[in-house]
Design a protein around this motif. Sequence first.
Motif, mmCIF file in Angstrom:
data_model
loop_
_atom_site.group_PDB
_atom_site.id
_atom_site.type_symbol
_atom_site.label_atom_id
_atom_site.label_comp_id
_atom_site.label_asym_id
_atom_site.label_seq_id
_atom_site.Cartn_x
_atom_site.Cartn_y
_atom_site.Cartn_z
ATOM 1 N N LEU A 415 0.847 -1.196 0.000
ATOM 2 C CA LEU A 415 0.000 0.000 0.000
ATOM 3 C C LEU A 415 0.880 1.244 0.000
ATOM 4 O O LEU A 415 1.709 1.431 0.894
ATOM 5 C CB LEU A 415 -0.892 0.016 1.240
ATOM 6 N N THR A 416 0.706 2.088 -0.998
ATOM 7 C CA THR A 416 1.360 3.392 -1.030
ATOM 8 C C THR A 416 0.293 4.465 -0.951
ATOM 9 O O THR A 416 -0.673 4.442 -1.735
ATOM 10 C CB THR A 416 2.177 3.585 -2.319
ATOM 11 N N LEU A 417 0.432 5.378 0.002
ATOM 12 C CA LEU A 417 -0.485 6.506 0.147
ATOM 13 C C LEU A 417 0.285 7.800 -0.077
ATOM 14 O O LEU A 417 1.325 8.037 0.556
ATOM 15 C CB LEU A 417 -1.134 6.509 1.532
ATOM 16 N N ARG A 418 -0.230 8.651 -0.974
ATOM 17 C CA ARG A 418 0.396 9.933 -1.297
ATOM 18 C C ARG A 418 -0.527 11.065 -0.860
ATOM 19 O O ARG A 418 -1.726 11.036 -1.149
ATOM 20 C CB ARG A 418 0.696 10.018 -2.793
ATOM 21 N N PHE A 419 0.050 12.076 -0.198
ATOM 22 C CA PHE A 419 -0.721 13.165 0.385
ATOM 23 C C PHE A 419 -0.539 14.445 -0.432
ATOM 24 O O PHE A 419 0.462 14.621 -1.133
ATOM 25 C CB PHE A 419 -0.290 13.378 1.835
ATOM 26 N N PRO A 420 -1.487 15.356 -0.340
ATOM 27 C CA PRO A 420 -1.422 16.580 -1.143
ATOM 28 C C PRO A 420 -0.170 17.420 -0.921
ATOM 29 O O PRO A 420 0.261 18.151 -1.822
ATOM 30 C CB PRO A 420 -2.682 17.346 -0.708
ATOM 31 N N ASP A 421 0.442 17.347 0.266
ATOM 32 C CA ASP A 421 1.631 18.167 0.533
ATOM 33 C C ASP A 421 2.928 17.524 0.038
ATOM 34 O O ASP A 421 4.020 18.050 0.270
ATOM 35 C CB ASP A 421 1.751 18.466 2.023
ATOM 36 N N GLY A 422 2.834 16.373 -0.651
ATOM 37 C CA GLY A 422 4.012 15.700 -1.172
ATOM 38 C C GLY A 422 4.525 14.571 -0.301
ATOM 39 O O GLY A 422 5.392 13.799 -0.729
ATOM 40 N N ALA A 423 4.045 14.450 0.925
ATOM 41 C CA ALA A 423 4.435 13.324 1.780
ATOM 42 C C ALA A 423 3.823 12.029 1.242
ATOM 43 O O ALA A 423 2.782 12.045 0.572
ATOM 44 C CB ALA A 423 3.973 13.567 3.215
ATOM 45 N N TRP A 424 4.467 10.911 1.543
ATOM 46 C CA TRP A 424 3.932 9.611 1.146
ATOM 47 C C TRP A 424 4.518 8.535 2.052
ATOM 48 O O TRP A 424 5.543 8.733 2.697
ATOM 49 C CB TRP A 424 4.250 9.283 -0.319
ATOM 50 N N PHE A 425 3.849 7.388 2.080
ATOM 51 C CA PHE A 425 4.436 6.222 2.729
ATOM 52 C C PHE A 425 4.014 4.960 1.990
ATOM 53 O O PHE A 425 2.996 4.926 1.294
ATOM 54 C CB PHE A 425 4.076 6.126 4.222
#
Length: 461
Positions: A415-425
């Motif tokens: 699972l990869t989650l990407r956030f609007p501010d450019g962070a991800w995990f």
Amino acid sequence: MSDLSQIVKAYDVRGTVPDQWDERAAEALGVAFTQVLNDTGEPGETVLIAHDMRATGPGLVAAFATGVRAAGRAVIELGLASTDMLYYASGALGLPGAMFTASHNPAQYNGIKMCRSGARPIGQDSGLADIRDRAQALLNGGARPAGPSRAPLTDRRDLLPDYAAHLRKLVDLSTIRPLKVVVDAGNGMGGYTVPSVLGDAALPALPLEIVPLYFELDGTFPHHEANPLDPKNLVDLQRAVVAHSADLGLAFDGDADRCFVIDERGEPVSPSAITALVAARELAKHPGSTVIHNLITSRAVPEIIREHGGEPVVARVGHSFIKAEMARTNAIFGGEHSAHYYFRDFWFADTGMLAAMHTLAALGEQSQPLSILASGYERYVASGEINSTVADQAARVAEVRVAYPEAEADELDGLTLRFPDGAWFNLRASNTEPLLRLNVEGPTEERMTSLRDEVLERVRR
């Protein structure tokens, strides 16, 4: 009796010896490997076999070779080798091969990395599952091969000089400025290959002063595990780089197919930065080419690839997946967060030594220290890989997914989650161990740390 489903992983064989597998299992795997080669039309009548410095290697190799011969192919034993030496042999000689190594795992482990001719990988979807099932049937009492009409021979060859000469042709280090380099081989195969590649008297002298750490081959790993991905195994190298006022440090894993880099301050240079650095060098030679990176590398990697005129392509984690994607796209280079680096000029296979040579060349061709050079490829803050033992991996990943409805989800690999501010995990199950692996990146230290701690709390509660 060995349960091969416990040791045949996504892209190799890996388990403890003798409780999970032994020489009887190795012989069955040798038979099955050869049968799959024969049934799928693999050309040639010979199989290459090599092993690392683990004490169980020679016995397992002998048993595997017996299985290969029983199924009708001859054997060339290369003896001690790094994994990329086996890939070199497979590519240069056009023969399939088997490398006996457990890479970075502790001393009680051993394993096999198998490939077709030209170092083409064998994974679960490209023959490994078939090899497992055939070998298991033999171990369960299935009919053994009747044997060939003539007994195939075993030959022995030393390809270390040829391997060293080949690498020296790919990266010219003869004109760089003088560099002092501390190399931590971790008692693994880097202690065997580094002297030949970087210091062989039969090859032109290089402007390198090598400071060796733990070059003695010892599969019990008396100083530290040969796993540079774990920060505690880099401490000796970091101290030595500073103590010797060295320009950089290099750390190899047990089978020397991975290389980690330490700058002149004793600080690690991320594998993502090395991926971007080498990609820029390869794209300078081959403009417009494709470069592969796995989904856990920094988002700086595809940015830098595009800035240098290349085409980034993302792939799943794991050498068989990267190699397959490189072959499909004819990519010039590929890099992973785990410090595996793949080169089209090396049969699309991974070689830590060639990545190290590119790093030495990039540093030695200019005057700045490595910390300054590498900073141009480090744009974001990463957590590094964090492992958690979890009973129900799939359920825990699903819980994490629903906790972040605002994120863009990608399930290419875990699972990869990407956030609007450019962070991800990325959160994924290990292919080789009962773990969940977490990688986090953020635009700032504070954002990365906050997101990392949130996710770990959910994973480990």
